[in-house]
Design an enzyme around this catalytic site. Structure first.
Site, PDB file in Angstrom:
ATOM      1  CG  ASP A   1      -6.483  -8.996   6.764  1.00 23.81           C
ATOM      2  OD1 ASP A   1      -5.543  -8.182   6.802  1.00 23.81           O
ATOM      3  OD2 ASP A   1      -7.644  -8.703   7.100  1.00 23.81           O
TER       4      ASP A   1
ATOM      5  CD  GLU B   1      -1.552  -5.724   6.284  1.00 33.84           C
ATOM      6  OE1 GLU B   1      -1.512  -4.554   5.894  1.00 33.84           O
ATOM      7  OE2 GLU B   1      -2.466  -6.176   6.992  1.00 33.84           O
TER       8      GLU B   1
ATOM      9  CG  ASP C   1     -11.383  -8.596   7.286  1.00 29.91           C
ATOM     10  OD1 ASP C   1     -10.895  -7.449   7.181  1.00 29.91           O
ATOM     11  OD2 ASP C   1     -12.170  -8.923   8.191  1.00 29.91           O
TER      12      ASP C   1
ATOM     13  CB  CYS D   1     -14.342  -3.212  -7.706  1.00 30.97           C
ATOM     14  SG  CYS D   1     -13.174  -2.333  -8.764  1.00 30.97           S
TER      15      CYS D   1
ATOM     16  CB  CYS E   1     -10.288  -3.998  -6.901  1.00 29.66           C
ATOM     17  SG  CYS E   1     -11.088  -5.327  -7.822  1.00 29.66           S
TER      18      CYS E   1
ATOM     19  CB  CYS F   1      -9.683  -4.555 -11.949  1.00 28.07           C
ATOM     20  SG  CYS F   1     -10.297  -3.265 -10.845  1.00 28.07           S
TER      21      CYS F   1
ATOM     22  CB  CYS G   1     -13.610  -4.812 -12.438  1.00 29.27           C
ATOM     23  SG  CYS G   1     -13.390  -5.551 -10.797  1.00 29.27           S
TER      24      CYS G   1
HETATM   25 ZN   LIG Z   1     -11.989  -4.133  -9.566  1.00 34.42          ZN
END
Ligand SMILES: [Zn+2]
Length: 386
Positions: free
Chosen positions: A179, A263, A346, A336, A316, A319, A339
């Site tokens: 990243d 990216e 980052d 998150c 996330c 999950c 989860c």
């Molecule tokens: Zn999650």
């Protein structure tokens, strides 16, 4: 893999050699500007494109015969390229060469007309022998072309284009997601954080002071000339430090990883955004990415660019839940809601970039009939509606 690679070295020409270079730069400039001028006239009068050779001026200007004729031929090639790019509307109108720009000329190695001394302390070029050179690194391969240049700070360099056979590196199983950012230059999926060296930002204050001094000096004065050299040296220094940093960093990633996913930043567009432009130029991401790409090709590594519309920061990595709140750039850490995993912004993004890159790679290498529904989707993915 047979490839061409450029090596740049500083040279230390003596007075006689400096005179020869000055004369060659001058002849190249004269021929370039004069022929460009004539071509424009012909184009305006007859609406036709006429390639004008150096030979057509040699009667009128006898001194053109005294310099390396390949330097003039290469100027002719460059001028034609610039002219054609303009006609194809890819470029602005070809510019005249001025004395103020960096001075340079290119020549070719024709059956050993360019060579290094046995102790690697001198380089010989057509019509100019034994110029002292400092070779901080050696190369193996055949010299194709050499560009001699004189920087604004009165230092001289040669850039030697060499045809080399580069052996691919042995394969590894390691992959990494990268990243790119402003706060940290890189955060990767191995939890490495590499700070942006910000050479420009650190030196900017100094550069600004020196540049302001320069602008207040009397034109054509000795002091102004000295100051101009000082500013050029500072620019040069920053550029060297940055290139060094980028080379070391890209080589480290290439050495350690088989797959590098990052990216596909629309750097061009970012550079035009005035608030971001300074940081983008400073960080020189585009240079870093291009180094990864060409080194990847040399050494048999996969460099995968993940489309920018993929919301790498918001998803996330445990999950797959997409948390729209994270669009707010000031949120550096988050948990998150689905989860309960806690994330560094980052680092989480870099893991998503890695996973996405591996998906893309898988889709590329599998025959279409065996694609799973999931990877088919990723092939035809549309930008999410934001
Ligand atoms: Zn999650």
């Amino acid at each position: 893999m047979i490839t061409k690679r450029a090596y740049k070295y500083r040279i230390y020409p003596n007075r006689e050699q400096r005179n020869f270079f000055a004369k060659t730069f001058g002849c190249v400039r004269l021929f370039y500007n004069m022929s460009l001028d004539d071509m424009i006239k012909i184009y305006k009068e007859k609406k036709e494109y006429k390639d004008i050779t150096p030979a057509s001026y040699k009667e009128q200007f006898q001194f053109l015969k005294e310099v390396d004729s390949l330097a003039l031929s290469n100027a002719q090639l460059n001028r034609n390229k610039a002219f054609k790019a303009f006609f194809r509307k890819q470029n602005k109108f070809p510019k005249y060469k001025t004395k103020r720009n960096k001075q340079s000329y290119s020549t070719n190695n024709q059956n050993g007309t360019v060579y290094l001394s046995e102790d690697y302390k001198y380089i010989s070029l057509p019509k100019i022998k034994n110029v002292r050179i400092k070779m901080h690194r050696k190369f193996k391969g055949v010299i194709k072309t050499v560009t001699v240049s004189k920087e604004c700070d009165n230092t001289y360099y040669v850039s030697i284009l060499v045809e080399e056979n580069i052996e691919p590196k042995s394969k590894t199983n390691k992959s990494v997601g990268i990243d790119l950012g402003i706060k940290s230059y890189i955060v990767d999926s191995d939890s490495n954080k590499i700070n942006n060296p910000k050479y420009l930002s650190k030196s900017l204050v100094r550069l600004e002071v020196e540049q302001r001094k320069l602008s207040h000096m009397k034109k054509d004065s000795k002091n102004r000339d000295k100051q101009r050299i000082k500013v050029a040296r500072l620019h040069h220094h920053i550029r060297n430090q940055r290139n060094d940093f980028l080379h070391k960093l890209s080589s480290k990633y290439i050495n350690e990883n088989q797959v590098i996913s990052l990216e596909d930043l629309d750097i061009k567009q970012m550079e035009q955004d005035s608030t971001l432009s300074f940081f983008v130029a400073d960080a020189s991401w585009s240079k870093f990415v291009s180094m990864l790409e060409y080194k990847g090709k040399w050494y048999g590594r996969d460099i995968i660019k993940v489309p920018t519309f993929f919301p790498s920061s918001q998803v996330c990595s445990c999950c797959g839940y997409q948390n729209k709140d994270i669009k707010d750039l000031s949120i550096r850490e988050w948990v998150c809601p689905k989860c309960g995993s806690s994330h560094n912004r980052d680092h989480n993004a870099s893991i998503n970039i890695l996973n996405k890159g591996l998906d893309i790679l898988k889709a590329r290498t599998l025959p279409v009939s065996s694609l799973t529904l999931d990877s088919k989707e990723s092939l035809s993915e549309k930008p999410p509606l934001l």
